[in-house]
Design a protein around this motif. Structure first.
Motif, mmCIF file in Angstrom:
data_model
loop_
_atom_site.group_PDB
_atom_site.id
_atom_site.type_symbol
_atom_site.label_atom_id
_atom_site.label_comp_id
_atom_site.label_asym_id
_atom_site.label_seq_id
_atom_site.Cartn_x
_atom_site.Cartn_y
_atom_site.Cartn_z
ATOM 1 N N MET A 168 0.839 -1.189 0.000
ATOM 2 C CA MET A 168 0.000 0.000 0.000
ATOM 3 C C MET A 168 0.877 1.243 0.000
ATOM 4 O O MET A 168 1.906 1.292 0.678
ATOM 5 C CB MET A 168 -0.890 0.010 1.249
ATOM 6 C CG MET A 168 -1.895 1.155 1.277
ATOM 7 S SD MET A 168 -2.750 1.314 2.868
ATOM 8 C CE MET A 168 -3.302 -0.371 3.118
ATOM 9 N N LYS A 169 0.444 2.263 -0.764
ATOM 10 C CA LYS A 169 1.163 3.532 -0.815
ATOM 11 C C LYS A 169 0.208 4.673 -0.457
ATOM 12 O O LYS A 169 -0.902 4.735 -0.974
ATOM 13 C CB LYS A 169 1.780 3.758 -2.194
ATOM 14 C CG LYS A 169 2.907 2.776 -2.510
ATOM 15 C CD LYS A 169 3.632 3.132 -3.781
ATOM 16 C CE LYS A 169 4.793 2.156 -4.024
ATOM 17 N NZ LYS A 169 5.541 2.492 -5.249
ATOM 18 N N VAL A 170 0.680 5.552 0.425
ATOM 19 C CA VAL A 170 -0.125 6.655 0.925
ATOM 20 C C VAL A 170 0.587 7.969 0.632
ATOM 21 O O VAL A 170 1.775 8.126 0.937
ATOM 22 C CB VAL A 170 -0.353 6.528 2.447
ATOM 23 C CG1 VAL A 170 -1.058 7.767 2.992
ATOM 24 C CG2 VAL A 170 -1.161 5.271 2.768
ATOM 25 N N LEU A 171 -0.146 8.905 0.037
ATOM 26 C CA LEU A 171 0.331 10.283 -0.087
ATOM 27 C C LEU A 171 -0.284 11.060 1.068
ATOM 28 O O LEU A 171 -1.500 11.210 1.150
ATOM 29 C CB LEU A 171 -0.111 10.892 -1.423
ATOM 30 C CG LEU A 171 0.296 12.355 -1.640
ATOM 31 C CD1 LEU A 171 1.791 12.447 -1.923
ATOM 32 C CD2 LEU A 171 -0.489 12.971 -2.789
ATOM 33 N N SER A 172 0.562 11.534 1.984
ATOM 34 C CA SER A 172 0.081 12.187 3.194
ATOM 35 C C SER A 172 0.462 13.662 3.176
ATOM 36 O O SER A 172 1.644 14.012 3.245
ATOM 37 C CB SER A 172 0.670 11.507 4.435
ATOM 38 O OG SER A 172 0.178 12.089 5.615
ATOM 39 N N ILE A 173 -0.562 14.522 3.084
ATOM 40 C CA ILE A 173 -0.355 15.975 2.978
ATOM 41 C C ILE A 173 -0.700 16.591 4.323
ATOM 42 O O ILE A 173 -1.874 16.766 4.660
ATOM 43 C CB ILE A 173 -1.232 16.569 1.857
ATOM 44 C CG1 ILE A 173 -1.043 15.804 0.545
ATOM 45 C CG2 ILE A 173 -0.915 18.048 1.663
ATOM 46 C CD1 ILE A 173 -2.047 16.156 -0.539
ATOM 47 N N GLN A 174 0.346 16.886 5.104
ATOM 48 C CA GLN A 174 0.129 17.363 6.465
ATOM 49 C C GLN A 174 1.306 18.231 6.908
ATOM 50 O O GLN A 174 2.318 18.337 6.222
ATOM 51 C CB GLN A 174 -0.023 16.188 7.441
ATOM 52 C CG GLN A 174 -1.182 15.247 7.148
ATOM 53 C CD GLN A 174 -1.504 14.336 8.308
ATOM 54 O OE1 GLN A 174 -1.752 14.795 9.413
ATOM 55 N NE2 GLN A 174 -1.487 13.038 8.061
ATOM 56 N N SER A 175 1.160 18.777 8.107
ATOM 57 C CA SER A 175 2.232 19.561 8.715
ATOM 58 C C SER A 175 3.382 18.654 9.142
ATOM 59 O O SER A 175 3.245 17.426 9.205
ATOM 60 C CB SER A 175 1.689 20.321 9.931
ATOM 61 O OG SER A 175 1.169 19.402 10.881
ATOM 62 N N ALA A 176 4.510 19.276 9.452
ATOM 63 C CA ALA A 176 5.651 18.528 9.975
ATOM 64 C C ALA A 176 6.345 19.367 11.033
ATOM 65 O O ALA A 176 6.388 20.597 10.938
ATOM 66 C CB ALA A 176 6.631 18.186 8.857
ATOM 67 N N VAL A 177 6.874 18.705 12.055
ATOM 68 C CA VAL A 177 7.648 19.373 13.091
ATOM 69 C C VAL A 177 8.946 18.607 13.296
ATOM 70 O O VAL A 177 9.012 17.390 13.104
ATOM 71 C CB VAL A 177 6.884 19.473 14.427
ATOM 72 C CG1 VAL A 177 5.653 20.361 14.281
ATOM 73 C CG2 VAL A 177 6.488 18.096 14.948
ATOM 74 N N ALA A 178 9.982 19.342 13.713
ATOM 75 C CA ALA A 178 11.267 18.709 14.002
ATOM 76 C C ALA A 178 11.286 18.109 15.398
ATOM 77 O O ALA A 178 11.860 17.039 15.626
ATOM 78 C CB ALA A 178 12.398 19.731 13.855
ATOM 79 N N TYR A 179 10.663 18.811 16.348
ATOM 80 C CA TYR A 179 10.638 18.376 17.746
ATOM 81 C C TYR A 179 9.244 17.865 18.073
ATOM 82 O O TYR A 179 8.259 18.595 17.951
ATOM 83 C CB TYR A 179 10.993 19.552 18.657
ATOM 84 C CG TYR A 179 10.935 19.232 20.129
ATOM 85 C CD1 TYR A 179 12.021 18.662 20.790
ATOM 86 C CD2 TYR A 179 9.785 19.505 20.860
ATOM 87 C CE1 TYR A 179 11.959 18.360 22.142
ATOM 88 C CE2 TYR A 179 9.716 19.209 22.221
ATOM 89 C CZ TYR A 179 10.809 18.644 22.844
ATOM 90 O OH TYR A 179 10.745 18.344 24.195
ATOM 91 N N GLY A 180 9.145 16.610 18.452
ATOM 92 C CA GLY A 180 7.849 16.047 18.798
ATOM 93 C C GLY A 180 7.140 15.416 17.622
ATOM 94 O O GLY A 180 7.734 15.167 16.564
ATOM 95 N N HIS A 181 5.849 15.166 17.808
ATOM 96 C CA HIS A 181 5.119 14.348 16.842
ATOM 97 C C HIS A 181 3.695 14.839 16.652
ATOM 98 O O HIS A 181 2.808 14.543 17.453
ATOM 99 C CB HIS A 181 5.094 12.894 17.314
ATOM 100 C CG HIS A 181 6.448 12.304 17.523
ATOM 101 N ND1 HIS A 181 7.301 11.997 16.483
ATOM 102 C CD2 HIS A 181 7.118 12.002 18.667
ATOM 103 C CE1 HIS A 181 8.432 11.510 16.975
ATOM 104 N NE2 HIS A 181 8.346 11.509 18.289
ATOM 105 N N VAL A 182 3.478 15.599 15.586
ATOM 106 C CA VAL A 182 2.133 15.934 15.118
ATOM 107 C C VAL A 182 2.147 15.881 13.597
ATOM 108 O O VAL A 182 3.207 15.883 12.970
ATOM 109 C CB VAL A 182 1.662 17.333 15.591
ATOM 110 C CG1 VAL A 182 1.594 17.418 17.101
ATOM 111 C CG2 VAL A 182 2.544 18.428 15.021
ATOM 112 N N GLY A 183 0.960 15.860 12.987
ATOM 113 C CA GLY A 183 0.874 15.845 11.533
ATOM 114 C C GLY A 183 1.622 14.662 10.934
ATOM 115 O O GLY A 183 1.536 13.535 11.425
ATOM 116 N N ASN A 184 2.363 14.939 9.864
ATOM 117 C CA ASN A 184 3.156 13.872 9.258
ATOM 118 C C ASN A 184 4.204 13.325 10.211
ATOM 119 O O ASN A 184 4.583 12.149 10.124
ATOM 120 C CB ASN A 184 3.831 14.375 7.979
ATOM 121 C CG ASN A 184 2.998 14.108 6.739
ATOM 122 O OD1 ASN A 184 2.210 13.160 6.697
ATOM 123 N ND2 ASN A 184 3.143 14.955 5.727
#
Length: 283
Positions: free
Chosen positions: A1-17
């Motif tokens: 399965m392949k997913v294109l995930s269009i979301q935010s990104a952060v360097a510290y911690g874990h939210v979005g992508n």
């Protein structure tokens, strides 16, 4: 399965992508992450650094993926928090182009707007945009109870009213609705519920309610449920697996005493969920 995930990104911690990608990879899903922001940390800290990525630049990244011939291989388009109005157009354009290249591809939208305690925390135009244009284009949506109410102009609080709101949401376009937090007054003390409905029925799962708030847990929930559901087509099984994995992730985070999700440390919970919660069919 392949997913294109269009979301935010952060360097510290874990939210979005930065929350969704690793759990998906750990269950064997190939992910193409496209960033809408590249922040130092999530905005809940009150201070952060880094750029918003313009809709034109996001579109360019997606076009580059298309030029590599990847669109026919994409099974799922996944989107979450939309920081600016222009991102919706980019996402909807990507959905149209990918589903043309692969008619079996599905679009899963986490319609992030806010919650009952905080109210809406996105720009005023975003909820309207989600309700009128984005959600009708989705196959799966994963709102919390507050977001479900906004989308359907209802006030779901009982199990019956939540199911009625889910039916209204499904009538808008999405065939599958996962309500990620059902808080009804007659539930057992110290519990939280998730509910899913699709063309085959509706199911609910009950877990202990942990005394914590964890940014990014909704992003993990939306990603894991979508992948399990796309793989099997079984909403009840996808609900059970997701509830098990996310509960153990949150438990590990609570025990650690850390503010950020213990995403990597909890990887076995995604790969081998304990399936410790019973899913009950409602209809």
């Amino acid at each position: 399965m392949k997913v294109l995930s269009i979301q935010s990104a952060v360097a510290y911690g874990h939210v979005g992508n930065s929350a969704a990608v690793f759990p998906l990879q750990r269950i064997g899903v190939e992910v193409m992450p496209v960033y809408t922001v590249n922040f130092s940390n999530h905005t809940g800290y009150g201070a952060w650094r880094g750029p918003l990525i313009s809709p034109d630049d996001v579109r360019e990244v997606i076009t580059g993926i298309e030029e590599r011939g990847a669109f026919p291989q994409i099974d799922v388009i996944l989107s979450g928090y939309q920081g600016s109005e222009g991102i919706a157009d980019v996402i909807l354009d990507a959905v149209a182009r990918i589903t043309e290249a692969n008619p079996s591809a599905i679009y899963a939208c986490d319609p992030v707007m806010g919650n009952a305690k905080s109210g809406c925390f996105v720009a005023p135009a975003i909820p309207v945009l989600l309700r009128e244009r984005v959600v009708p284009a989705a196959d799966i949506i994963t709102p919390n109870q507050f977001e479900l109410g906004y989308l359907t102009n209802t006030d779901p609080d009982t199990l019956e009213s939540t199911l009625a709101s889910v039916d209204l949401a499904r009538a808008m376009g999405p065939s599958t609705v996962l309500v990620t937090s059902v808080e009804r007054p007659d539930r057992e003390d110290g519990t939280l519920e998730m509910l899913v409905a699709d063309d085959h029925g509706a199911w609910i799962v009950t877990t202990p309610q942990l005394p914590m708030k964890a940014n990014g847990s909704g992003d993990v929930t939306a990603a894991l449920f979508t992948a399990h559901y796309r793989r099997t087509g079984d909403a009840a099984d996808a609900l059970a697996r997701t509830a098990s994995s996310v509960f153990d992730l949150l438990s590990n985070t609570l025990e650690s005493g850390e503010r950020e999700l213990q995403l990597v440390e909890s990887q076995e919970a995604y790969a081998h969920p304990r399936m410790q919660f019973t899913v009950r069919q409602l209809r």
